[in-house]
Design a protein around this motif. Structure first.
Motif, PDB file in Angstrom:
ATOM      1  N   VAL A  42     121.804  24.268  37.321  1.00 27.23           N
ATOM      2  CA  VAL A  42     121.252  25.508  36.530  1.00 27.23           C
ATOM      3  C   VAL A  42     121.930  25.505  35.161  1.00 27.23           C
ATOM      4  CG1 VAL A  42     121.101  27.888  36.435  1.00 27.23           C
ATOM      5  CG2 VAL A  42     120.819  26.526  38.498  1.00 27.23           C
ATOM      6  N   VAL A  43     120.980  25.620  34.135  1.00 25.81           N
ATOM      7  CA  VAL A  43     121.414  25.891  32.506  1.00 25.81           C
ATOM      8  C   VAL A  43     121.803  27.287  32.302  1.00 25.81           C
ATOM      9  CG1 VAL A  43     120.915  25.825  30.161  1.00 25.81           C
ATOM     10  CG2 VAL A  43     119.952  23.850  31.773  1.00 25.81           C
ATOM     11  N   LEU A  44     122.875  27.463  31.975  1.00 29.22           N
ATOM     12  CA  LEU A  44     123.606  29.051  31.473  1.00 29.22           C
ATOM     13  C   LEU A  44     123.508  28.899  30.266  1.00 29.22           C
ATOM     14  CD1 LEU A  44     126.639  28.904  34.170  1.00 29.22           C
ATOM     15  CD2 LEU A  44     124.258  29.927  34.498  1.00 29.22           C
ATOM     16  N   GLU A  45     123.380  30.372  29.846  1.00 30.65           N
ATOM     17  CA  GLU A  45     123.655  31.002  28.628  1.00 30.65           C
ATOM     18  C   GLU A  45     124.303  32.411  28.317  1.00 30.65           C
ATOM     19  OE1 GLU A  45     119.820  31.754  26.814  1.00 30.65           O
ATOM     20  OE2 GLU A  45     119.192  33.307  28.445  1.00 30.65           O
ATOM     21  N   ARG A  46     125.115  32.525  27.400  1.00 33.15           N
ATOM     22  CA  ARG A  46     125.824  33.389  27.175  1.00 33.15           C
ATOM     23  C   ARG A  46     125.058  34.882  27.183  1.00 33.15           C
ATOM     24  NH1 ARG A  46     129.834  35.221  22.163  1.00 33.15           N
ATOM     25  NH2 ARG A  46     131.452  35.962  23.361  1.00 33.15           N
ATOM     26  N   GLY A  47     125.286  35.946  27.708  1.00 30.50           N
ATOM     27  CA  GLY A  47     124.347  37.098  27.576  1.00 30.50           C
ATOM     28  C   GLY A  47     125.294  38.533  27.982  1.00 30.50           C
ATOM     29  N   ILE A  48     124.673  39.618  28.004  1.00 31.91           N
ATOM     30  CA  ILE A  48     125.210  40.819  28.166  1.00 31.91           C
ATOM     31  C   ILE A  48     125.045  41.442  29.615  1.00 31.91           C
ATOM     32  CG2 ILE A  48     125.448  43.121  27.271  1.00 31.91           C
ATOM     33  CD1 ILE A  48     126.572  41.173  25.422  1.00 31.91           C
ATOM     34  N   ASP A  49     125.979  41.893  30.204  1.00 26.17           N
ATOM     35  CA  ASP A  49     125.774  42.380  31.320  1.00 26.17           C
ATOM     36  C   ASP A  49     125.395  44.060  30.812  1.00 26.17           C
ATOM     37  OD1 ASP A  49     126.168  44.323  33.705  1.00 26.17           O
ATOM     38  OD2 ASP A  49     127.453  42.767  34.694  1.00 26.17           O
ATOM     39  N   PHE A  50     124.172  44.166  31.215  1.00 30.58           N
ATOM     40  CA  PHE A  50     123.504  45.480  30.619  1.00 30.58           C
ATOM     41  C   PHE A  50     124.097  46.704  31.267  1.00 30.58           C
ATOM     42  CE2 PHE A  50     120.628  42.328  28.697  1.00 30.58           C
ATOM     43  CZ  PHE A  50     120.827  42.625  27.332  1.00 30.58           C
ATOM     44  N   GLU A  51     123.986  46.531  32.643  1.00 34.19           N
ATOM     45  CA  GLU A  51     124.666  47.708  33.369  1.00 34.19           C
ATOM     46  C   GLU A  51     125.945  47.994  33.186  1.00 34.19           C
ATOM     47  OE1 GLU A  51     122.943  49.517  35.758  1.00 34.19           O
ATOM     48  OE2 GLU A  51     121.122  48.368  34.998  1.00 34.19           O
ATOM     49  N   LEU A  52     126.917  46.855  32.763  1.00 35.30           N
ATOM     50  CA  LEU A  52     128.214  47.361  32.457  1.00 35.30           C
ATOM     51  C   LEU A  52     128.193  48.058  31.063  1.00 35.30           C
ATOM     52  CD1 LEU A  52     130.469  44.202  33.619  1.00 35.30           C
ATOM     53  CD2 LEU A  52     130.773  46.731  33.980  1.00 35.30           C
ATOM     54  N   LEU A  53     127.338  47.549  30.293  1.00 36.33           N
ATOM     55  CA  LEU A  53     127.340  48.259  28.754  1.00 36.33           C
ATOM     56  C   LEU A  53     126.811  49.513  28.878  1.00 36.33           C
ATOM     57  CD1 LEU A  53     127.351  47.770  25.715  1.00 36.33           C
ATOM     58  CD2 LEU A  53     124.995  46.930  25.793  1.00 36.33           C
ATOM     59  N   PRO A  64     134.233  43.305  25.349  1.00 38.18           N
ATOM     60  CA  PRO A  64     134.361  41.755  25.545  1.00 38.18           C
ATOM     61  C   PRO A  64     133.799  41.670  27.234  1.00 38.18           C
ATOM     62  CG  PRO A  64     136.537  42.858  25.065  1.00 38.18           C
ATOM     63  CD  PRO A  64     135.470  43.798  24.699  1.00 38.18           C
ATOM     64  N   ASN A  65     134.500  42.977  28.118  1.00 37.69           N
ATOM     65  CA  ASN A  65     134.034  42.703  29.453  1.00 37.69           C
ATOM     66  C   ASN A  65     132.636  42.787  29.704  1.00 37.69           C
ATOM     67  OD1 ASN A  65     134.102  45.548  28.375  1.00 37.69           O
ATOM     68  ND2 ASN A  65     133.900  46.181  30.476  1.00 37.69           N
ATOM     69  N   CYS A  66     131.661  43.061  28.997  1.00 40.07           N
ATOM     70  CA  CYS A  66     130.354  43.197  29.043  1.00 40.07           C
ATOM     71  C   CYS A  66     129.736  41.683  28.799  1.00 40.07           C
ATOM     72  CB  CYS A  66     129.783  44.098  28.427  1.00 40.07           C
ATOM     73  SG  CYS A  66     130.125  45.830  28.833  1.00 40.07           S
ATOM     74  N   VAL A  67     130.508  40.776  28.413  1.00 36.71           N
ATOM     75  CA  VAL A  67     130.009  39.430  28.074  1.00 36.71           C
ATOM     76  C   VAL A  67     129.936  38.733  29.348  1.00 36.71           C
ATOM     77  CG1 VAL A  67     130.230  37.298  26.790  1.00 36.71           C
ATOM     78  CG2 VAL A  67     130.637  39.550  25.638  1.00 36.71           C
ATOM     79  N   THR A  68     128.719  38.002  29.557  1.00 36.39           N
ATOM     80  CA  THR A  68     128.527  37.098  30.988  1.00 36.39           C
ATOM     81  C   THR A  68     127.861  35.808  30.752  1.00 36.39           C
ATOM     82  OG1 THR A  68     128.062  37.392  33.203  1.00 36.39           O
ATOM     83  CG2 THR A  68     126.435  38.337  31.690  1.00 36.39           C
ATOM     84  N   GLU A  69     127.794  35.048  31.552  1.00 35.63           N
ATOM     85  CA  GLU A  69     127.050  33.922  31.658  1.00 35.63           C
ATOM     86  C   GLU A  69     125.869  34.055  32.827  1.00 35.63           C
ATOM     87  OE1 GLU A  69     129.619  30.440  32.438  1.00 35.63           O
ATOM     88  OE2 GLU A  69     130.115  30.393  30.278  1.00 35.63           O
TER      89      GLU A  69
END
Length: 640
Positions: free
Chosen positions: A47-58, A24-29
């Motif tokens: 700015v339009v945001l979308e849910r995504g993954i912080d790949f560096e954290l992953l 869950p800590n890797c989920v970002t906007e």
């Protein structure tokens, strides 16, 4: 109440959900961007945001050491690999339309023939057959330089899909020649296979298995991408099939007499492979030289290639000769175990009682089948010449295919990997040898295996015998082969009990654009004045049955379930409802009122679907929902 999506799942979103559950800590906007990488803003300039993954954290979550940037790693890479992942995950606004006229036993069959691009077919099957397929066999293009490769340039990313409602350009969904002069010779083939195998894995049951025919051109690469998609720990074997019985003396270097069959399972700890039937040759090795009441037996060496001092003891034969194990070997069992076996008449010393001891292995005590080897002889599973002859026997001495696979080969694979109620998919159907083999195997063992064939409507050469015979596409030959093979199997097995119940039918389903008009997907493009002219959100050329199959796809109902039409009386007369698989899904598409709701709710359907055009007012929509809550609260009620 839920509104139907009427398009295939967005696998990116589902993949994010899965990762979010684990990390869950890797989920970002993050800012949403268009195809050119430009940040998208709304009407107010925000700015339009979308849910995504912080790949560096992953990356850090999956590493035992600190990630400091890009590092070298072991993997197979090629130009277009990332696009292949996007292609597999991107949704499409397509559907499957039934074609009764080309089907056989449409109402009762459990088999499917899907005509269209196999990438789209795999996407469309994701919900209805997720985790339900026991075996997949495919015979894809071998990438010899003359093969045709699927061109997936039409694939849109998620944003483009919702902008275009699944529309494709004139170059999309076509086959292109992949010659060796192409700078992306291997890359194009790998991209084509990668996206399809990613989707195919989702369809496999946890104990399911994948078999792929290939040759030396891509065998090494194919294993590597399967290692990545299915996991190298799930690799089973690279089987060598001896496909020819003669040598090609005109070959430049070596006469290539074999193909490979790559086998991967989904979860090796759950996969249970069957034994193959014992051969007459194997059973003929068993004799009964001493009239043992336990039946025929075969002698086996009583010594083994190891040196264990306690097992190197002296044995006295019935003739009085003393024998010990050969140098560097020991007896198989201890002295105490030998004495027990000898007392039970399980040791053989030869007719004169003077031979070195051997162990009697009784046929009645060995397993009923045999373990498959990694070399399959043409004498057992057929060769290419026989495959062509079998096809010719069905088509008035015309094979129409240069390299069809033998029926015996696919039947052998199915014997190993399936049970009598398995679902089997071949999404490179070709001449539909797989369908033929499944029907043949069911006739032999009384099974009820179901097949799903997928074949693109690739045109035949206008100069070919197939075209002249009235087969304008490969798919037409494929369907006709199933019709003729089914009829022949029933004729050849006419004396068998229950042969008339053998399922040799198939439902033809053709991939087409969605049944929904553009307004269903992007109503923001229409003005209020224009909306008044668009009362129907369903395309005018689509039938109720077209809609029914799209409902089945969207709600995850198997497409092979029986469909029953029932007439219900209402205030305005009789109206048709469709019952799929009994009460799995009920649909009323032309009209519904309170009386009909009561009758349908009494059937306790798992899912009920109706359309906006079937109801008069919004209040009726609310009343339908509330009535189901009272009479059948577990029913999933949906509207389109």
């Amino acid at each position: 109440m839920t509104t139907l999506k009427m398009h295939t799942p967005n696998l990116v979103d589902s993949n994010i959900e899965r990762l979010a559950a684990l990390f869950p800590n890797c989920v970002t906007e993050k800012p949403k961007t268009d195809e050119q990488g430009k940040v998208i803003r709304d009407m107010n300039g925000e700015v339009v945001l979308e849910r995504g993954i912080d790949f560096e954290l992953l990356k850090q979550e999956l590493s035992h050491s600190v990630i400091d940037g890009s590092q070298e790693r072991y993997r197979l890479d090629w130009v277009g690999k990332r696009e292949a992942i996007v292609t597999a995950n991107s949704p499409i606004a397509k559907t499957l339309r039934p074609c009764r006229d080309e089907s056989v036993d449409f109402e009762t069959t459990g088999n499917l023939f899907i005509e269209g691009d196999n990438l789209e077919a795999l996407k469309l099957l994701q919900e209805s057959y997720l985790g339900k397929v026991k075996m997949i066999y495919i015979d894809p293009p071998y990438n010899t330089g003359n093969d045709f490769i699927y061109n997936d340039d039409f694939a849109a990313d998620t944003a483009e899909f919702f902008e275009r409602s699944g529309q494709v350009d004139a170059d999309g969904n076509r086959l292109v020649a992949n010659t060796e002069s192409n700078g992306r010779f291997h890359s194009d083939w790998l991209s084509m296979m990668y996206s399809r195998l990613k989707l195919a894995r989702n369809l496999l049951s946890d104990d399911g298995v994948l078999f792929i025919s290939c040759d030396d051109n891509e065998q090494a690469n194919l294993i590597k991408i399967c290692n990545e998609i299915l996991g190298e720990n799930n690799f089973l074997a690279s089987v060598i099939w001896k496909k020819k019985y003669g040598i090609q003396n005109d070959a430049k270097y070596f006469s290539i007499n074999h193909d490979y069959i790559i086998a991967f399972c989904k979860q090796k700890n759950l996969y249970q492979q069957n034994y193959l039937p014992r051969t007459n040759e194997q059973d003929a090795r068993y004799k009964n030289l001493d009239n043992d009441p336990r039946g025929v037996w075969k002698s086996e060496n009583f010594s083994v290639g190891r040196v264990t001092e306690k097992d190197r003891y002296e044995i006295i034969t019935p003739s009085g000769r003393k024998v010990t194990p050969p140098e560097g070997r020991s007896w198989v069992y201890s002295k105490e175990k030998f004495d027990g076996l000898n007392a039970d008449n399980r040791i053989w010393f030869g007719k004169n009682g003077d031979n070195v001891p051997s162990l009697k292995n009784f046929l009645s005590e060995v397993k009923s089948g045999r373990t498959a080897s990694t070399i399959w002889e043409y004498s057992e599973v057929g060769h290419t010449d026989k495959a062509k002859k079998d096809l010719k026997s069905l088509f008035d001495n015309q094979s129409y295919f240069d390299y069809p696979k033998p029926i015996e080969l696919i039947a052998q694979i199915a014997r190993l990997a399936t049970n009598q109620d398995s679902i089997i998919i071949d999404f490179f159907a070709g001449s539909s040898t797989t369908a033929h083999a499944v029907m043949q195997l069911n006739a032999e063992d009384g099974g009820n295996r179901q097949f799903i064939m997928v074949q693109i409507d690739e045109p035949t050469d206008p100069k070919s015998e197939a075209f002249k015979a009235g087969y304008p596409t490969i798919a037409e030959i494929s369907k006709e082969r199933i019709r003729r093979a089914g009829a022949k199997i029933k004729t050849d097995n006419a004396d068998k009990d229950g042969i008339n119940e053998l399922d040799t039918g198939f439902r033809v389903l053709k991939i087409d654009t969605t049944n929904m008009a553009d307004i269903y997907y992007r109503p923001e493009d229409y003005s209020q004045d224009l909306l008044a002219t668009l009362e129907n959100n369903i395309k005018p050329d689509r039938s109720d049955e077209d809609l029914l199959f799209q409902f089945m796809l969207d709600t995850g109902v198997p497409l092979s379930l029986p469909i029953e039409r029932t007439e219900l009386s209402s205030k305005s007369g009789g109206h048709t409802i469709y019952q799929v698989g009994g009460n799995s899904l009920i649909a009323s598409l032309d009209y519904i009122d309170a009386n009909m709701v009561n009758d349908i709710a009494a059937l306790n359907p798992l899912k009920f679907i109706t359309s906006e055009r079937a109801i008069a007012t919004d209040s009726d929509k609310t009343n339908i929902k509330e009535r189901f809550k009272q009479l059948s609260p577990h029913t999933d009620v949906r509207f389109i």
